[in-house]
Design a protein around this motif. Structure first.
Motif, PDB file in Angstrom:
ATOM      1  N   TYR A 276      -2.501   0.459  -4.535  1.00  0.00           N
ATOM      2  CA  TYR A 276      -3.713  -0.129  -5.113  1.00  0.00           C
ATOM      3  C   TYR A 276      -3.577  -0.120  -6.640  1.00  0.00           C
ATOM      4  O   TYR A 276      -3.944   0.851  -7.300  1.00  0.00           O
ATOM      5  CB  TYR A 276      -4.946   0.670  -4.705  1.00  0.00           C
TER       6      TYR A 276
ATOM      7  N   ASN B 160      -3.575  -7.703  -0.146  1.00  0.00           N
ATOM      8  CA  ASN B 160      -4.946  -7.608   0.320  1.00  0.00           C
ATOM      9  C   ASN B 160      -5.884  -7.608  -0.871  1.00  0.00           C
ATOM     10  O   ASN B 160      -5.497  -7.230  -1.981  1.00  0.00           O
ATOM     11  CB  ASN B 160      -5.135  -6.332   1.141  1.00  0.00           C
TER      12      ASN B 160
ATOM     13  N   HIS C 286      -3.177   4.832   1.813  1.00  0.00           N
ATOM     14  CA  HIS C 286      -3.729   3.945   0.789  1.00  0.00           C
ATOM     15  C   HIS C 286      -3.819   4.732  -0.516  1.00  0.00           C
ATOM     16  O   HIS C 286      -4.475   5.775  -0.563  1.00  0.00           O
ATOM     17  CB  HIS C 286      -5.129   3.470   1.182  1.00  0.00           C
TER      18      HIS C 286
ATOM     19  N   THR D 107      -3.076  -3.812  -2.562  1.00  0.00           N
ATOM     20  CA  THR D 107      -4.476  -4.232  -2.518  1.00  0.00           C
ATOM     21  C   THR D 107      -4.994  -4.292  -3.944  1.00  0.00           C
ATOM     22  O   THR D 107      -4.961  -3.288  -4.666  1.00  0.00           O
ATOM     23  CB  THR D 107      -5.338  -3.247  -1.706  1.00  0.00           C
TER      24      THR D 107
END
Length: 305
Positions: free
Chosen positions: A9, A79, A212, A41
């Motif tokens: 991320y 994403n 994540h 993401t």
């Protein structure tokens, strides 16, 4: 498979005047792909997505998708986090993400007041009606006031496009997480159970279907090594050095304001960025100095981003 493996991320780097630095973002995305990260993401908490106007969000997504398409190890899914305080805004962001080439959506349900189960189900149903992309349920109860139950997650998996969940690897009320509890409630439904929270991930959390991590976008080589060793059960000296260094960084970030700390870490690692937009404040001089000291102790052989 946009929600399996190691999902990084990245921050949204900013130019000195506060605009998204698309070139710096593209470098982060390509570096993650080169290191073996499975997907990225953008515009989630680490990327401060709620601080950007629609046209800025669109530019960020397109830059990330283009960079991921030219990853040295092959195309990588991108994403997009689409959380907002209204269903209309979430649906609008979801449609824009699809149009810009997103592989999947990440959605943390929230509003000015904590939502209830019926409101959450209605939100995800509206997204499913609007966009034919897989959705990861981003569960962050400490921040949103809503904690998805295993039963509601199963309902969402059956009735909407939810194909994954990002759950805290550790919370005060459940320090060991609940990955197995979620799997049991899903009764064989095809849902990837992923975990978040760098300190818990690096300090013994199970590999699960996915990790994540915001830190993984800034130190992807080390994080990929740790994830692979956790998944396979292998242990190497280099992997343990990487894990210990990452854990020191994660603990420092946990003690600081998270987005500001990530921007300070990025600067220390060679990624140019201004501090995040307000109301987040810049990292304090002490935090910035701590990040520089940690980067100076980065294990030998792990080049800066």
């Amino acid at each position: 498979m946009s929600f399996r493996g190691l999902l990084a991320y990245p921050i949204t780097p900013l130019t000195p005047d506060g605009a998204p630095d698309l070139g710096a973002l593209a470098t982060l995305v390509r570096s993650a792909g080169a290191a073996g990260v499975d997907a990225v993401t953008v515009l989630a908490t680490s990327g401060a997505g709620v601080t950007f106007a629609p046209e800025e969000r669109d530019a960020v997504v397109r830059a990330a998708v283009e960079a991921a398409a030219t990853s040295p190890t092959g195309p990588m899914p991108v994403n997009v986090a689409v959380s907002s305080v209204s269903t209309e805004a979430v649906v609008r962001a979801a449609r824009a993400a699809r149009g810009a080439g997103a592989a999947g959506l990440v959605l943390a349900p929230f509003s000015y007041l904590p939502l209830d189960d019926a409101e959450v189900v209605a939100l995800f149903a509206a997204v499913a009606d609007a966009v034919d992309l897989p959705v990861c349920f981003y569960n962050k109860p400490l921040q949103t006031g809503y904690d998805v139950s295993p039963d509601v997650l199963a309902r969402l998996a059956e009735a909407t496009r939810v194909t994954a969940v990002k759950d805290p690897a550790s919370l005060p009320a459940r320090p060991d997480g609940r990955a197995e509890e979620l799997r049991a409630a899903l009764h064989g439904l095809s849902v990837d159970v992923g975990l978040s929270g760098d300190v818990a991930l690096l300090d013994g959390a199970p590999a699960a279907d996915a990790w994540h991590s915001g830190l993984a976008a800034l130190a992807p080589e080390e994080y990929v090594t740790v994830r692979r060793e956790r998944s396979t059960g292998a242990r190497t000296r280099g992997g343990e050095q990487a894990r210990r260094w990452l854990l020191d960084v994660a603990r420092e970030l946990a003690a600081a304001r998270p987005v500001s700390g990530l921007h300070a870490l990025a600067t220390s690692l060679g990624t140019p960025t201004a501090p995040p937009r307000g109301p987040s404040l810049p990292a304090t001089p002490d935090v910035a100095a701590s990040m520089r000291a940690l980067v100076a102790r980065r294990p030998v052989g792990a080049p800066a981003t």
